[in-house]
Design an enzyme around this catalytic site. Structure first.
Site, PDB file in Angstrom:
ATOM      1  N   LYS A  15       0.827  -1.231   0.000  1.00 11.01           N
ATOM      2  CA  LYS A  15       0.000   0.000   0.000  1.00 11.01           C
ATOM      3  C   LYS A  15       0.847   1.261   0.000  1.00 11.01           C
ATOM      4  O   LYS A  15       0.462   2.288  -0.519  1.00 11.01           O
ATOM      5  CB  LYS A  15      -0.933   0.016   1.204  1.00 11.01           C
TER       6      LYS A  15
ATOM      7  N   LYS B 145      -4.087   3.155   3.214  1.00  5.60           N
ATOM      8  CA  LYS B 145      -5.229   2.330   2.778  1.00  5.60           C
ATOM      9  C   LYS B 145      -6.442   3.195   2.443  1.00  5.60           C
ATOM     10  O   LYS B 145      -7.163   2.919   1.473  1.00  5.60           O
ATOM     11  CB  LYS B 145      -5.566   1.310   3.872  1.00  5.60           C
TER      12      LYS B 145
HETATM   13  N1  HSE Z   1       0.303  -4.032   9.288  1.00  9.40           N
HETATM   14  C1  HSE Z   1      -0.899  -4.213   8.561  1.00  9.40           C
HETATM   15  C2  HSE Z   1      -2.048  -4.397   9.527  1.00  9.40           C
HETATM   16  C3  HSE Z   1      -0.776  -5.399   7.652  1.00  9.40           C
HETATM   17  O1  HSE Z   1      -1.786  -4.664  10.707  1.00  9.40           O
HETATM   18  O2  HSE Z   1      -3.203  -4.256   9.142  1.00  9.40           O
HETATM   19  C4  HSE Z   1      -1.885  -5.544   6.664  1.00  9.40           C
HETATM   20  O3  HSE Z   1      -1.967  -4.452   5.812  1.00  9.40           O
END
Ligand code: HSE
Length: 381
Positions: free
Chosen positions: A92, A192
């Site tokens: 992302k 995201k």
């Molecule tokens: N580090 C991210 C989370 C991994 O904990 O959601 C998945 O994108």
């Protein structure tokens, strides 16, 4: 379909695991012929190579990028697109940072770049957006976009476990980013939400205009405040659109226990869309972890195999403006003096609920306190 897999860490290992087993559905038609790893110490089979040029053979049709980081993946992806190979990525950070350039490069070379695994782990977020948009306009999205922080907040709520201990556990389980600061400071959710907004509104939003608050400073007292008010603390990302403006921000919120989001525990994610005819639709599932995330990568490969229309548009132009989001906020700081004119309710000597204000005003007041331990959360008391 011949595939080069870049990276063999948490996600990459899951992708090769699913494809190499080759015993379900379309996976029989997928074949990984090259795997890029750092050096010989990481090599576990004869497909492994140590530089990108060796990975991009002529007969490779798709490059799957699971490297992590930004600049090296960006150069690998750009190279692959310029060689007219489709790209699937779970990254992302690189996607949100170089969205415009990467989409334009894919367009120019008449190939696709797709990134289902980059938002919501195993939940089919991008394909649901494509699906919904065939009929509806999506006006808003919100939800829990980060598995690590949800895991931490859930353990603090249910087991009164200390923040650091649970973060270490999330790292061991492979949920956290290589720099977990991205998780706990809200940046992972920012990437995201940026990608979700871009896909929902056919645009390319400015990452730096997204307002972000994280949970790095949360303590048990904050969690317990929520409990006393029938609320559960969650790190929430929100996006909405009106006319030519978009609001997008990331902030911890005390979610009323009547709301589904309050009950989404462990490392689960829950992403909620509002659209014209479907109304509100929520998607809950594994937001992080090797195989759920790898599942999403392999789904993208199957979409390519099936020749689906995966073209992405960035034609619409929107500015981000978070001025219209007005809320009361829970603020805990040893330096409450800057909030004196904005107190709705005093909870104890270092905790208040503010009068309604917008996010920019909130940020301005927080910066004045210069308190590194300050914690803030949206509240609807
Ligand atoms: N580090 C991210 C989370 C991994 O904990 O959601 C998945 O994108």
């Amino acid at each position: 379909m011949k595939i080069a897999l870049l990276g063999h860490g948490n996600v990459g290992r899951g992708v090769s695991g699913i494809i190499d087993s080759g015993n379900t559905g379309f996976t029989k038609q997928l074949e990984i012929t090259k795997i890029l790893v750092r050096d010989a110490s990481e090599a576990t089979d004869e497909r492994m190579v140590f530089n990108i040029d060796e990975a991009l053979d002529d007969d490779i049709e798709v490059v799957v990028e699971c490297l992590g980081g930004i600049e090296f993946p960006f150069s690998c992806i750009s190279k692959a697109l310029n060689m007219k190979k489709h790209v699937v990525t779970s990254n992302k950070k690189v996607m949100a940072t170089y969205y415009d350039q990467l989409i334009a490069l894919a367009d120019k070379n008449d190939v696709n770049i797709i990134f289902e695994a980059s938002v919501g782990g195993g939940i089919p977020v991008m394909s649901n957006i494509r699906h919904t948009k065939r009929v509806d306009e999506i006006s808003a999205f919100s939800g829990i976009f980060n598995g690590t922080t949800n895991f931490i907040l859930d353990k603090m709520y249910k087991e009164q476990k200390p923040f650091r201990e649970v973060l270490t556990q999330a790292q061991k389980l492979g949920y956290a980013e290589s720099d977990p600061g991205d998780d706990i400071d809200g940046h992972d959710v920012k990437y995201k939400c940026c990608l979700t907004g871009n896909m929902v509104w056919d645009t390319s939003l400015s990452l730096t205009d997204i307002t972000v608050f994280g949970i790095r400073t949360v303590n048990q007292k904050d969690i317990d405040f929520g409990k006393r008010h029938q609320s559960t603390l969650k790190l929430i990302g929100r996006g909405s659109k009106n006319d030519r403006q978009v609001q997008i921000f990331v902030i911890p919120e005390f979610i009323n226990d009547n709301d589904t989001l309050a009950h989404v525990g462990s490392n689960l994610n829950c992403i909620v869309f509002t659209s014209t005819n479907l109304g509100i639709a929520s998607y809950i599932g594994q937001g992080a972890g090797t195989f759920p995330t790898a599942h999403a990568v392999v789904q993208d490969l199957v979409s390519l195999l099936n020749g689906e229309d995966l073209k992405i548009s960035t034609d619409e132009k929107f500015a981000i403006n978070n001025k219209e989001y007005i809320s009361r906020f829970y603020v805990r700081t040893e330096n409450l003096v800057y909030f004196e004119d904005y107190i709705y309710k005093k909870i104890d000597p270092d905790t208040i609920i503010t009068e309604p204000m917008d996010l920019y005003k909130l940020k301005e007041l927080i910066e004045k306190t210069a308190d590194k331990n300050l914690f803030v959360a949206g509240v609807s008391l």
